[in-house]
Design a protein around this motif. Structure first.
Motif, mmCIF file in Angstrom:
data_model
loop_
_atom_site.group_PDB
_atom_site.id
_atom_site.type_symbol
_atom_site.label_atom_id
_atom_site.label_comp_id
_atom_site.label_asym_id
_atom_site.label_seq_id
_atom_site.Cartn_x
_atom_site.Cartn_y
_atom_site.Cartn_z
ATOM 1 N N VAL A 1 0.529 -1.258 -0.104
ATOM 2 C CA VAL A 1 0.154 0.593 0.230
ATOM 3 C C VAL A 1 0.708 1.448 -0.265
ATOM 4 O O VAL A 1 0.609 2.219 -0.017
ATOM 5 N N GLY A 2 2.209 1.044 0.846
ATOM 6 C CA GLY A 2 2.373 2.430 1.124
ATOM 7 C C GLY A 2 3.606 2.296 -0.036
ATOM 8 O O GLY A 2 3.391 3.448 -1.118
ATOM 9 N N TYR A 3 3.850 1.612 -1.282
ATOM 10 C CA TYR A 3 4.963 1.671 -2.013
ATOM 11 C C TYR A 3 3.870 2.264 -3.692
ATOM 12 O O TYR A 3 4.174 3.000 -3.998
ATOM 13 N N VAL A 4 2.673 1.556 -3.494
ATOM 14 C CA VAL A 4 1.441 1.713 -4.343
ATOM 15 C C VAL A 4 0.856 3.549 -4.607
ATOM 16 O O VAL A 4 1.112 4.001 -5.152
ATOM 17 N N LEU B 1 4.221 5.748 -5.196
ATOM 18 C CA LEU B 1 4.148 5.748 -7.212
ATOM 19 C C LEU B 1 2.554 6.688 -7.109
ATOM 20 O O LEU B 1 3.181 7.892 -8.388
ATOM 21 N N GLY B 2 1.545 6.749 -6.882
ATOM 22 C CA GLY B 2 0.742 7.552 -7.054
ATOM 23 C C GLY B 2 0.881 9.157 -7.066
ATOM 24 O O GLY B 2 0.767 9.884 -8.316
ATOM 25 N N VAL B 3 1.599 9.690 -5.624
ATOM 26 C CA VAL B 3 2.342 10.785 -5.406
ATOM 27 C C VAL B 3 2.923 11.355 -6.601
ATOM 28 O O VAL B 3 3.227 12.881 -6.858
ATOM 29 N N THR C 1 2.998 11.932 3.556
ATOM 30 C CA THR C 1 1.260 11.710 4.420
ATOM 31 C C THR C 1 0.111 10.773 3.276
ATOM 32 O O THR C 1 0.114 9.971 4.586
ATOM 33 N N ILE C 2 0.378 11.219 2.848
ATOM 34 C CA ILE C 2 -0.619 9.949 1.514
ATOM 35 C C ILE C 2 -0.401 8.007 2.455
ATOM 36 O O ILE C 2 -1.488 7.822 2.440
ATOM 37 N N GLN D 1 -1.102 3.424 4.861
ATOM 38 C CA GLN D 1 0.172 2.118 6.211
ATOM 39 C C GLN D 1 -0.572 2.120 6.767
ATOM 40 O O GLN D 1 -0.482 0.668 7.507
ATOM 41 N N GLY D 2 -0.955 3.360 7.420
ATOM 42 C CA GLY D 2 -1.851 3.325 9.215
ATOM 43 C C GLY D 2 -2.838 2.721 9.256
ATOM 44 O O GLY D 2 -3.277 1.726 9.894
ATOM 45 N N LEU D 3 -3.708 2.283 8.462
ATOM 46 C CA LEU D 3 -5.115 2.144 7.709
ATOM 47 C C LEU D 3 -5.220 -0.084 7.933
ATOM 48 O O LEU D 3 -5.597 -0.149 8.519
#
Length: 240
Positions: A107-110, A113-115, A198-199, A204-206
């Motif tokens: 999730v963090g990697y994807v 990449l989006g950001v 942050t995003i 990742q926090g979720l």
């Protein structure tokens, strides 16, 4: 104990709320103190600047302080670390934690990449860990200590704060579980103070919160957080 279901209150609030804010306050106070001590010559406020050797570990000191509020609060006003948080992991906690940790990495990697696709790579900051090899003083021992803290201590302190005290306090006040999940993830992302990440941190926090939600125990989110931190910790040595 008091009449409110046996839950101790401090200054009129659930003790876990007070422990949470004490942990955050301690984090920011120690950050200011260490930044001033380390960078008094340059006036810079980045605690990683001018750090080398043993002082490298000062970069982690504010994060370690995060866990003091939850620990002291639980021992003084709660039912103890195991009953309040469930810190001794079961095999179920480990399985859930490893699965959620792997998912958090994806999730963090994807999301990163989006950001990057939207804002460009120059506007997205690297993880603070990327600077550590440059300020390690040339010693593998210090990097190994930093890696151990990243994999073990940081997950424990951050999860005690977020998916421990804050989660428990919100649940006590009957906040819906999905709101608890969102709020703890949002606070987790904001606490890191990395605007461009942050995003990804929120995502990742979720997932880390999902480990707590599925297991009902903080131990699972600690395992998930440790699994999520493992690759960045290993990569410390590639930049050495």
């Amino acid at each position: 104990m008091n009449q409110d279901g046996g839950v101790r209150r401090v200054f009129g609030a659930h003790w876990a709320f007070v422990a949470f804010f004490a942990g955050v306050a301690g984090y920011h106070l120690v950050t200011l103190i260490t930044a001033a001590a380390v960078n008094r010559q340059s006036g810079d406020t980045d605690p990683l600047d001018l750090v080398d050797g043993a002082a490298l570990l000062l970069a982690f000191l504010p994060n370690l302080v995060l866990g003091l509020g939850p620990v002291v609060g639980s021992l003084r006003f709660g039912a103890g670390l195991e009953r309040d948080f469930g810190l001794r992991p079961s095999w179920r906690d480990v399985r859930i934690g490893l699965a959620c940790g792997a998912l958090a990495l994806v999730v963090g990697y994807v999301l990163n990449l989006g950001v990057i696709a939207v804002y460009g790579g120059d506007d997205v900051s690297d993880s603070p860990l990327t600077d550590l090899p440059e300020v390690s003083g040339g010693g593998y021992g210090w990097l190994a200590a930093a890696a151990a803290i990243t994999i073990i201590a940081v997950p424990v302190t951050e999860e005690l704060l977020m998916r421990g005290t804050l989660w428990n306090a919100l649940v006590h006040h009957r906040v819906p579980p999905w709101v608890v999940l969102l709020l703890t993830a949002l606070v987790f992302a904001q606490l890191h103070g990395e605007a461009s990440r942050t995003i990804a941190l929120f995502g990742q926090g979720l997932v880390l919160g999902l480990a707590r939600y599925l297991s009902g125990r903080t131990a699972a989110s600690v395992v998930a957080h440790a699994a999520n931190n493992l690759p960045p910790a290993v990569l410390l040595f590639t930049g050495h």
